[in-house]
Design a protein around this motif. Structure first.
Motif, short mmCIF file in Angstrom:
data_model
loop_
_atom_site.label_atom_id
_atom_site.label_comp_id
_atom_site.label_asym_id
_atom_site.label_seq_id
_atom_site.Cartn_x
_atom_site.Cartn_y
_atom_site.Cartn_z
N ALA A 1 14.48 -6.44 -1.94
CA ALA A 1 13.66 -5.14 -1.83
C ALA A 1 13.67 -4.14 -0.91
O ALA A 1 14.04 -4.48 0.18
CB ALA A 1 12.08 -5.97 -1.85
N GLY A 2 13.86 -2.96 -1.19
CA GLY A 2 13.95 -2.15 0.04
C GLY A 2 15.30 -1.42 -0.29
O GLY A 2 15.81 -0.56 0.50
N ASP A 3 16.36 -2.21 -1.04
CA ASP A 3 17.87 -1.58 -1.15
C ASP A 3 17.88 -0.07 -1.61
O ASP A 3 17.08 0.09 -2.56
CB ASP A 3 18.48 -2.53 -1.99
N THR A 4 18.95 0.31 -1.08
CA THR A 4 19.00 1.93 -1.73
C THR A 4 19.76 1.84 -3.02
O THR A 4 20.73 1.22 -3.33
CB THR A 4 19.82 2.69 -0.69
N ILE A 5 19.43 2.74 -3.81
CA ILE A 5 19.94 3.09 -5.36
C ILE A 5 20.54 4.34 -5.21
O ILE A 5 19.55 5.49 -5.14
CB ILE A 5 19.15 2.48 -6.39
N PHE A 6 21.79 4.56 -5.46
CA PHE A 6 21.96 6.14 -5.45
C PHE A 6 22.82 6.37 -6.83
O PHE A 6 23.27 5.57 -7.32
CB PHE A 6 22.66 6.63 -4.30
N THR A 7 23.33 7.83 -7.06
CA THR A 7 24.18 8.19 -8.14
C THR A 7 25.41 7.80 -8.24
O THR A 7 25.83 7.73 -7.08
CB THR A 7 23.85 9.61 -8.53
N ARG A 8 25.88 7.21 -9.16
CA ARG A 8 27.45 6.65 -9.17
C ARG A 8 28.20 7.81 -9.07
O ARG A 8 29.45 7.94 -8.87
CB ARG A 8 27.38 5.79 -10.39
N GLY A 9 27.92 9.07 -9.73
CA GLY A 9 28.47 10.25 -9.97
C GLY A 9 29.76 10.24 -11.16
O GLY A 9 30.39 10.90 -10.85
N SER A 10 29.35 9.20 -12.05
CA SER A 10 30.28 9.23 -12.99
C SER A 10 30.29 10.22 -14.15
O SER A 10 31.15 10.37 -14.93
CB SER A 10 30.61 7.77 -13.62
N SER A 11 29.09 10.75 -14.20
CA SER A 11 28.68 11.37 -15.57
C SER A 11 29.14 12.98 -15.34
O SER A 11 28.65 13.67 -16.39
CB SER A 11 27.29 11.17 -15.71
N THR A 12 29.51 13.32 -14.29
CA THR A 12 29.88 14.79 -14.07
C THR A 12 28.68 15.66 -13.70
O THR A 12 28.76 16.85 -13.58
CB THR A 12 30.88 15.53 -14.93
N TYR A 13 27.28 15.02 -13.79
CA TYR A 13 26.20 15.87 -13.85
C TYR A 13 25.92 15.87 -12.13
O TYR A 13 25.35 17.10 -11.64
CB TYR A 13 25.13 15.23 -14.21
N TYR A 14 25.89 14.67 -11.35
CA TYR A 14 25.48 14.88 -10.14
C TYR A 14 26.73 14.51 -9.31
O TYR A 14 27.66 13.58 -9.63
CB TYR A 14 24.40 13.81 -9.67
N PRO A 15 26.94 14.60 -7.98
CA PRO A 15 27.68 14.27 -6.81
C PRO A 15 27.38 12.67 -6.89
O PRO A 15 26.29 12.15 -7.00
CB PRO A 15 27.50 14.83 -5.63
N ARG A 16 28.39 11.82 -6.29
CA ARG A 16 27.89 10.35 -6.12
C ARG A 16 27.27 10.56 -4.66
O ARG A 16 27.46 11.40 -3.73
CB ARG A 16 29.23 9.60 -5.82
N GLY A 17 26.43 9.44 -4.81
CA GLY A 17 25.66 9.02 -3.43
C GLY A 17 24.30 9.91 -3.26
O GLY A 17 23.86 10.02 -2.19
N ILE A 18 23.88 10.68 -4.49
CA ILE A 18 22.43 11.47 -4.32
C ILE A 18 21.46 10.10 -4.51
O ILE A 18 21.49 9.57 -5.51
CB ILE A 18 22.57 12.31 -5.66
N MET A 19 20.51 10.18 -3.56
CA MET A 19 19.61 9.32 -3.82
C MET A 19 18.51 9.03 -4.88
O MET A 19 18.54 10.14 -5.43
CB MET A 19 18.39 9.52 -2.62
N ILE A 20 18.61 7.83 -5.54
CA ILE A 20 17.48 7.89 -6.59
C ILE A 20 16.13 7.19 -6.24
O ILE A 20 15.04 7.59 -6.40
CB ILE A 20 18.21 6.91 -7.74
N GLY A 21 16.38 6.14 -5.50
CA GLY A 21 15.15 5.27 -5.05
C GLY A 21 15.50 4.03 -4.21
O GLY A 21 16.58 3.95 -4.08
#
Lengths: 277, 172
Positions: free
Chosen positions: A205-225
């Motif tokens: 619990a409390g671990d960070t989840i961020f974007t993988r950046g694989s889909s070309t939509y977002y850069p890698r490492g953008i926070m999700i939750g």
């Protein structure tokens, strides 16, 4: 033949109903699949024009919150400025063999209308094709990733937020590096579900989840939750509830992500996928 | 008769305006969303032909859809209750039938009648709307919660607006 016509004529009310129902369900499926039709663009423009006027009235209520968020973000960016860095000695900071190319650029946009209480929620922003926004561009905010542009008109764009039936987001568990998919089950606008993380991965619990950046939509490492709790396990994969870092009910401004390498990446992917098959 | 029609048009426009500008932005408790616009279909006079009501419901839903970027969703839900209204009115009609040009309203039919009439249609509308939005049988529980909570909210609003219209009529 005559009795058939008489039968149809006697039920003309029901027949008219079913014809109109078919027409409206046809409209529904058509606009769910083809987001770039002129009719939906017209609807976006109409929705945008009304919502902008409402927003101009209600915006003042959240102004101090929005200001504070912008201040924090300014401070963060200022501390990354060259002038804020202390020079130890020229040889330590010279990186002359590295060449940088701008991959992502960001464009600020105001949210003029959005929902969070439906099964499928959308966000309407006041930037459209006239400002270079195209479908399949990501939206992010200072708090994290927000959604994906689905259709554009001249001055407005309609985006799915993650609180949408069709939203799927490729995510990464920061501590272990495992990939998974984030979806939303429609229950709570602050909690989404993370699937496909193998169950041998240690998730707390409390671990960070961020974007993988694989889909070309977002850069890698953008926070999700952050991980809220592990709710179950299915066929060797965790089922995880995550607290979304973005409060979709309060969001006022977003950045549209322009990915300058998108075409190259998509081209390469489609080329290799034909080889693989 | 013509002034009546004109009045009704103004009433309809006000309700649609309220729906688009205020009610669509209400997010009470995260999932309660009233759809007052169905009232325009509910209180149409009894002597309007059923085909006209069907077309009217279709276009009313389409207008709401256009303003909320959900083409087809409200159109089909509004169409459904425009269709059901005819059969429900037949079933709930007084023993000697409706008088010509009477309205399904609190002032003419009484509060209990009006609650059961509009309650049934609102529930049908909301259930159809939320089911269409979700399209998953596994989310049935959630659809039902949404249906009942939003329908209660809508019904309260409809009754409140109905009383406002009624009071004004008594005064004039």
């Amino acid at each position: 033949m005559r009795s058939l016509i008489a039968l149809l004529w006697r039920n003309n009310f029901s027949i008219l109903f079913f014809l109109l129902l078919l027409l409206s369900l046809g409209l529904l499926t058509r606009f769910n699949r083809f987001h770039n039709s002129n009719f939906l663009g017209f609807s976006n423009a109409l929705n945008g024009a009304v919502s902008t006027r409402i927003k101009n009235f209600t915006e003042y209520l959240t102004l101090s919150d929005v200001n504070e968020i912008l201040m924090h973000e300014n401070a963060k960016l200022k501390s990354r400025n060259m002038e804020s860095l202390y020079r130890y000695g020229s040889e330590l900071l010279v990186r002359e063999n590295e060449i940088y190319r701008q991959q992502y650029s960001f464009q600020a946009a105001r949210i003029v209308n959005s929902t969070t209480n439906k099964r499928s929620n959308y966000i309407l922003i006041d930037r459209g094709s006239a400002h270079g926004v195209k479908p399949e561009m990501g939206l992010i905010s200072p708090f994290g990733a927000v959604g994906l542009v689905k259709s554009v008109s001249k001055n407005y764009s309609l985006a799915y937020s993650f609180l949408h039936r069709q939203s799927v987001l490729s995510a990464e568990h920061a501590a272990t590096g495992y990939f998974g998919l984030v979806r939303w089950d429609g229950n709570n606008s602050t909690i989404a579900q993370l699937y496909d993380i193998p169950s041998h991965a240690k998730v707390n619990a409390g671990d960070t989840i961020f974007t993988r950046g694989s889909s070309t939509y977002y850069p890698r490492g953008i926070m999700i939750g952050t991980v809220n709790e592990i709710t179950g396990e299915e066929e060797g994969f965790h089922e995880i509830d995550i607290n979304l870092s973005v409060d979709f009910r309060k969001l006022a401004y977003v950045y549209v992500v322009h990915n300058n390498s998108k075409m190259e990446q998509l081209q390469l992917q489609s080329d290799t996928s034909t080889v693989k098959e | 008769m013509r002034t009546d029609g004109f009045r009704f048009l103004i009433f309809g426009l006000i309700v649609v305006f309220l729906q688009v500008v205020i009610l669509n932005n209400i997010q009470f408790l995260g999932f309660v969303n009233p759809y007052l616009y169905v009232m325009v279909i509910l209180v149409l006079p009894v002597d309007v032909s059923k085909h006209q009501i069907l077309l009217f419901g279709f276009f009313l839903g389409l207008v709401i859809d256009l303003f909320s970027s959900t083409i087809g969703l409200h159109t089909s839900a509004a169409l459904l209750i425009a269709f059901l209204r005819f059969f429900l009115l037949k079933y709930l009609a007084p023993r000697d039938g409706f008088e010509f040009s009477s309205r399904p309203s609190i002032s003419e039919m009484g509060l209990p009648w009006f609650i059961s009439y509009s309650g049934i249609l609102i529930l049908a509308h909301h259930f159809f709307l939320f089911s269409l939005e979700s399209l998953k049988f596994s989310e049935l529980g959630q659809i039902l919660i949404r249906t009942f909570s939003s329908a209660a909210f809508t019904l309260l609003l409809v009754i409140a607006v109905e009383y406002l219209r009624y009071r004004r009529k008594v005064r004039s």
